[in-house]
Design an enzyme around this catalytic site. Structure first.
Site, PDB file in Angstrom:
ATOM      1  N   CYS A  43       2.731  -5.012   6.853  1.00  0.00           N
ATOM      2  CA  CYS A  43       2.502  -4.784   5.432  1.00  0.00           C
ATOM      3  C   CYS A  43       3.674  -4.013   4.811  1.00  0.00           C
ATOM      4  CB  CYS A  43       1.196  -4.020   5.220  1.00  0.00           C
ATOM      5  SG  CYS A  43      -0.263  -5.083   5.349  1.00  0.00           S
TER       6      CYS A  43
ATOM      7  N   HIS B  28       0.835  -1.217   0.000  1.00  0.00           N
ATOM      8  CA  HIS B  28       0.000   0.000   0.000  1.00  0.00           C
ATOM      9  C   HIS B  28       0.862   1.256   0.000  1.00  0.00           C
ATOM     10  CE1 HIS B  28       0.637   1.003   4.321  1.00  0.00           C
ATOM     11  NE2 HIS B  28       0.622  -0.297   4.523  1.00  0.00           N
TER      12      HIS B  28
END
Length: 569
Positions: free
Chosen positions: A472, A453
């Site tokens: 992440c 992301h």
């Protein structure tokens, strides 16, 4: 069709059937004229059923027992690695490969490398027991060697990684029978068992190079630096040691005759910057703690990094060895590759923190869609540890930080700090430029809840050490990656992607035209586009964990059930 022709075709078919049946059997040994062929079946049965061979460096072969039994059953329980008291040429070739296993990133002693000469000498006695023992030992070690080359030694799921090697496994009984015992080129068969990616080959070649440097290493350690970093031209007593190390590693082509013994000679600056570039250190030409530690790292450690990386390459199927997207965690770098596996671009990334619960795991999967202007659903662990305490301290915390509470259908609801702490509701951050996930996320659904992301915290990309997330992977150039994964979709271009991120619909999902293979990898040694080998710090201790597992030898630990990791920003 005439009856004569029909009979001929039937005869040919029967002959072909006989050939196919014989093709599944081992070739028979030839004996000297008048000599009765010994029956090795009783000894082979006993050995194959035993689970252990005490003469081996690693005696327990219980994990290969059924495969060994299948192999000998297919060959009518006859020996295959010797003939009339002499080893076969295939046995000699295997032993030579066992002895040179280090060139393939393996440990020769794990395959009894230096014990085979004495064992082959005993074959001259033509003792049935010793001959059968030699045969089964050779079969077991050959199977281990092939499997280790093909899928690695330790199952990646032992480390709770998202990589499955089961579909890649060979039928070892068949491989040994068809590719080795009658082979005219054992080396070729073993080479075929290894990964075929250019990165694997380059890493394998680097092992040979670094092993070759060991006898050349007569250098002195570079003195440690206390306080501020040493700049070119400043007083420092380590220039000669520095030039020696840089020359050994290949970063300094010619050692200047004028190198000073009392100052950091400016002539060494470019070579040091090259060294820093290859080791993930800020390329400032200054001598600081991280640079000195890297310079003084023993060659043996670098060789271990190379062999650890080869082990992980072996876990990957052909599809993932040449994956379109690869994130190398210790390097903090994402690379995108063309269909021919040529690097098209790379970018910096931020990965999970080094604390165990936030480490980014190794994963192989397929990217399937992306979401523009996403919500961030806060994981329950963060709700309990971080959100709830802030709510107790300030009643307006959620609104002031762009959070809201919703039910499992996404409907806004009111909630107390206690409800949030026990995950009785969902806390999510609203879309927008300040959202923790940024303006786009890329998903490849996995049990770890890890994805790629964008991020509003772009200042972190300027740092050389970038492990700050909860698991992440944050992207430095998310628009560039979005344009690349959507390049086959005529509805999307640079302008429409930018508009979707800045002013578009919230939480808009876009399916990719086809799934894209992605690997979240862990290589503390990686061949760069510049042709040099690059080394990185073992940020998560994954190298150490692998080496600890390998230290105990086969059979290696059974794979545990992978734990679900709540990973996010």
């Amino acid at each position: 069709m005439t009856s004569k022709l029909r009979r001929s075709l039937i005869a040919l078919s029967f002959f072909a059937l006989l050939l196919s049946v014989e093709g599944c059997k081992h070739r028979k040994r030839h004996q000297t004229a008048g000599e009765a062929a010994p029956d090795f079946a009783p000894q082979l049965h006993q050995l194959a059923d035993s689970k252990t061979l005490p003469q081996l460096r690693w005696p327990d072969f219980s994990d290969y027992k059924s495969t060994v039994q299948t192999f000998y059953n297919n060959g009518d329980w006859d020996i295959v690695w010797s003939d009339n008291g002499k080893p076969t040429k295939q046995a000699y070739a295997l032993v030579r490969n066992f002895q040179h296993a280090s060139e393939r990133g393996l440990i020769p002693d794990d395959y009894d490398a230096w014990r085979w000469d004495a064992r082959m000498a005993t074959l001259k006695k033509k003792d049935p027991v010793q001959t059968a023992q030699f045969d089964v030992m050779m079969t077991v070690v050959a199977m281990r060697f092939i499997s280790d080359l093909h899928i690695g030694r330790v199952n990646p799921q032992h480390f709770s990684f998202g990589v499955n090697v089961d579909a890649k496994k060979y039928d070892l009984a068949q491989f040994v029978q068809e590719r080795l015992i009658d082979s005219t080129d054992v080396d070729d068969a073993l080479n075929d068992a290894e990964p075929q990616s250019p990165e694997y080959r380059a890493t394998k070649a680097a092992i040979v190079h670094y092993v070759g440097l060991l006898p050349q290493d007569h250098t002195s350690p570079v003195p440690m630096v206390t306080g501020k970093s040493i700049e070119p031209g400043k007083p420092w007593a380590g220039s000669q040691a520095l030039s020696g190390r840089l020359a050994l590693f290949g970063d300094l082509d010619n050692v200047p005759d004028t190198v000073s013994a009392s100052t950091y000679d400016p002539q060494l600056t470019d070579a040091l910057k090259k060294f820093q570039h290859r080791h993930g250190i800020e390329e400032d030409g200054k001598i600081g703690k991280d640079t000195v530690n890297a310079l003084n790292t023993p060659l043996g450690v670098r060789i271990n990094q190379l062999t650890d990386t080869l082990e992980r390459w072996r876990w990957l199927s052909d599809e993932y060895q040449n994956a379109a997207i690869m994130v190398n965690l210790p390097e903090y770098t994402l690379r995108a590759f063309s269909d021919g596996h040529h690097e098209e671009f790379s970018m910096r990334v931020v990965v999970g923190q080094s604390v165990k619960e936030h480490r980014t795991p190794v994963i192989t999967d397929h990217m399937k869609y992306l979401v523009f202007r996403p919500f961030w659903n806060v994981p329950p662990s963060i709700m309990k540890a971080e959100i709830a305490p802030h709510m107790r301290a300030s009643s307006g915390y959620l609104a002031s930080h762009n959070f809201e509470t919703v039910d499992n259908k996404g409907n806004p609801v009111s909630a107390s700090a206690e409800q949030v702490a026990r995950a009785g509701v969902i806390v999510r951050e609203k879309p927008g430029p300040k959202n923790s996930l940024g303006l786009v996320k890329f998903l490849f659904p996995n049990t770890f809840n890890v994805y790629l992301h964008s991020t509003p915290a772009t200042e972190l990309f300027s740092r050389s050490k970038r492990d700050f997330s909860h698991g992440c992977v944050r992207l430095q150039e998310p628009e560039k990656l979005a344009a690349w994964v959507l390049r086959d979709n005529s509805k999307w271009n640079d302008d429409s992607i930018h508009e979707a991120m800045e002013n578009g619909q919230d939480n808009k999902t876009v399916l990719l035209s086809h799934p894209i293979p992605i690997v979240i990898f862990y290589a503390t040694a990686y061949p760069g586009e510049d042709g040099d080998m690059h080394f990185f710090t073992d940020i998560y201790g994954y190298d150490k964990e692998l080496e600890d597992a390998l230290h105990h030898g086969p059979p290696y630990p059974k794979a545990p059930i992978a734990e679900k990791v709540e990973a996010d920003i």
